[in-house]
Enzyme design. Structure first.
Site, PDB file in Angstrom:
ATOM      1  N   HIS A  27       0.938  -1.169   0.127  1.00 45.94           N
ATOM      2  CA  HIS A  27       0.163   0.180  -0.068  1.00 45.94           C
ATOM      3  C   HIS A  27       0.700   1.226  -0.138  1.00 45.94           C
ATOM      4  CE1 HIS A  27      -2.735   3.042   2.188  1.00 45.94           C
ATOM      5  NE2 HIS A  27      -3.344   2.628   1.141  1.00 45.94           N
ATOM      6  N   HIS A  69      -1.365  10.491  -2.251  1.00 43.78           N
ATOM      7  CA  HIS A  69      -2.431   9.942  -1.920  1.00 43.78           C
ATOM      8  C   HIS A  69      -3.541  11.380  -1.713  1.00 43.78           C
ATOM      9  CE1 HIS A  69      -5.734   9.231   1.115  1.00 43.78           C
ATOM     10  NE2 HIS A  69      -5.855   8.251   0.573  1.00 43.78           N
TER      11      HIS A  69
END
Length: 372
Positions: A27, A69
């Site tokens: 991730h 992100h």
């Protein structure tokens, strides 16, 4: 020969995974060990032995896709200390939420390349702060080049899961994400169905458009049931993520996607005390339609784990993440997206040994350490 797994007898309705060896996906790289979305975070995960890395994509003012992100930059870079960029600080509404700071969409790529990255959660992961300032923000094409080089170096293909962030917001700003995405993939020869590339988003509209333009696998990400996809909200569509998880919702997703990526709590709910409860039917329902299931995000710190898997009371101490991974594997998931790939890889190997029994061959295990 097909090998199936026996689900725990107390878990009714659990379906076996659609794949023999579920994938471990890093991730934003090995985010438990390096600042997220840096080339070294990705390389660290690849050294550990992950199947794939996951990265989030946003666009600069000049339309270049970069790995971040958040659109807002102050939590993961040194932008707030840059007097020469102070004039770019502003308030923007992103998917209906007002934020104040510096946004990727307001900087050109040359401006963005002057920033240094840093750890997003310094209180939770203080060791990662040793790498603050060591790297800049990578572009998508730089990440793809690195993954290609590492795949050759290690003699095994490494996959890439690409998440398109805030697609409706980008489109309203005149920065649609699909064209630069497909252009970058074509530049690296990754625009064919055999490429190790998966396209993902929490929004449905961008994925439906991509399904008409590419044969790459598509995964619909799913937030918790009460939340709503930003694109559907913008279109006046009242459906929530909970609606998308119903049989009718999964049938709709199946029209354009190859899999779903639900929050882990949608597969393994927690009871009133915060411990792991009986799995939902989501994996079974998705598998009945041939949709794969990759859950997110499995993290090692106590604050992110079920109450029965925590070690001690310190919220940032590491708990028994491997047990959570094993529970997800027993629930039939096809992949786990995690900040701590080394723990997940060990859990997958342990699960495989238990599942394959006499057919297991230790010599076929993938090395999971840090080779020189």
């Amino acid at each position: 020969m097909t090998v199936t797994r026996e689900a725990p007898r107390s878990w009714e309705g659990v379906a076996p995974s659609l794949v023999l060896t579920p994938a471990v996906v890093a991730h934003r790289g090995a985010s438990g060990h390096r600042p997220e979305h840096t080339l070294e975070a990705y390389r660290t995960a690849i050294r550990m032995g992950v199947d794939d890395i996951e990265l989030d994509l946003v666009a600069t003012r000049d339309g270049v896709l970069v790995a971040r992100h958040d659109l807002e930059l102050s939590t993961t870079t040194d932008v707030a200390s840059r007097a020469d960029l102070a004039h770019l600080r502003r308030t923007r509404s992103v998917d209906g939420v007002a934020q104040c700071g510096w946004f990727v969409q307001d900087l050109t790529l040359p401006e963005l390349k002057t920033l240094a990255t840093r750890e997003r959660m310094p209180g939770t992961r203080p060791d990662n702060t040793a790498y603050d300032g060591a790297e800049g923000i990578p572009t998508l094409t730089e990440v793809l080049a690195m993954v290609g080089a590492e795949s050759v170096r290690r003699g095994r293909p490494v996959g890439v899961l690409l998440e398109l962030k805030h697609a409706t917001h980008h489109e309203a700003a005149g920065l649609p994400l699909e064209a630069p995405l497909l252009r970058d993939l074509a530049r690296h020869g990754l625009d064919h169905p055999w490429a190790r590339v998966v396209l993902m988003s929490f929004e449905t509209t961008v994925l439906r458009r991509l399904a008409a333009r590419t044969r790459l696998p598509i995964v619909q990400l799913l937030e918790t049931a009460q939340r709503h996809p930003a694109d559907l909200v913008a279109a006046g569509d009242q459906r929530s993520y909970g609606d998308l998880m119903t049989p009718d919702g999964l049938a709709w997703i199946d029209e354009y996607a190859d899999g779903i990526g639900p929050h882990k709590s949608l597969v393994l709910p927690r009871d009133a005390g915060g411990a792991i409860d009986t799995p939902s039917t989501l994996v079974r329902d998705a598998h009945r339609r041939g949709l794969t299931v990759h859950v997110w995000t499995v993290r090692g710190e106590n604050r992110y784990l079920p109450s029965n898997l925590r070690h001690g009371d310190a919220p940032d101490a590491l708990g028994d993440m491997a047990a959570e991974v094993r529970a997800l594997l027993a629930a039939g998931v096809d992949g786990v997206i995690t900040d701590h790939p080394e723990e997940a890889l060990a859990a997958v190997r342990s699960h495989a040994r238990a599942s394959l029994g006499p057919w297991h061959h230790p010599a076929r295990e993938t090395f999971v350490g840090f080779p020189p």
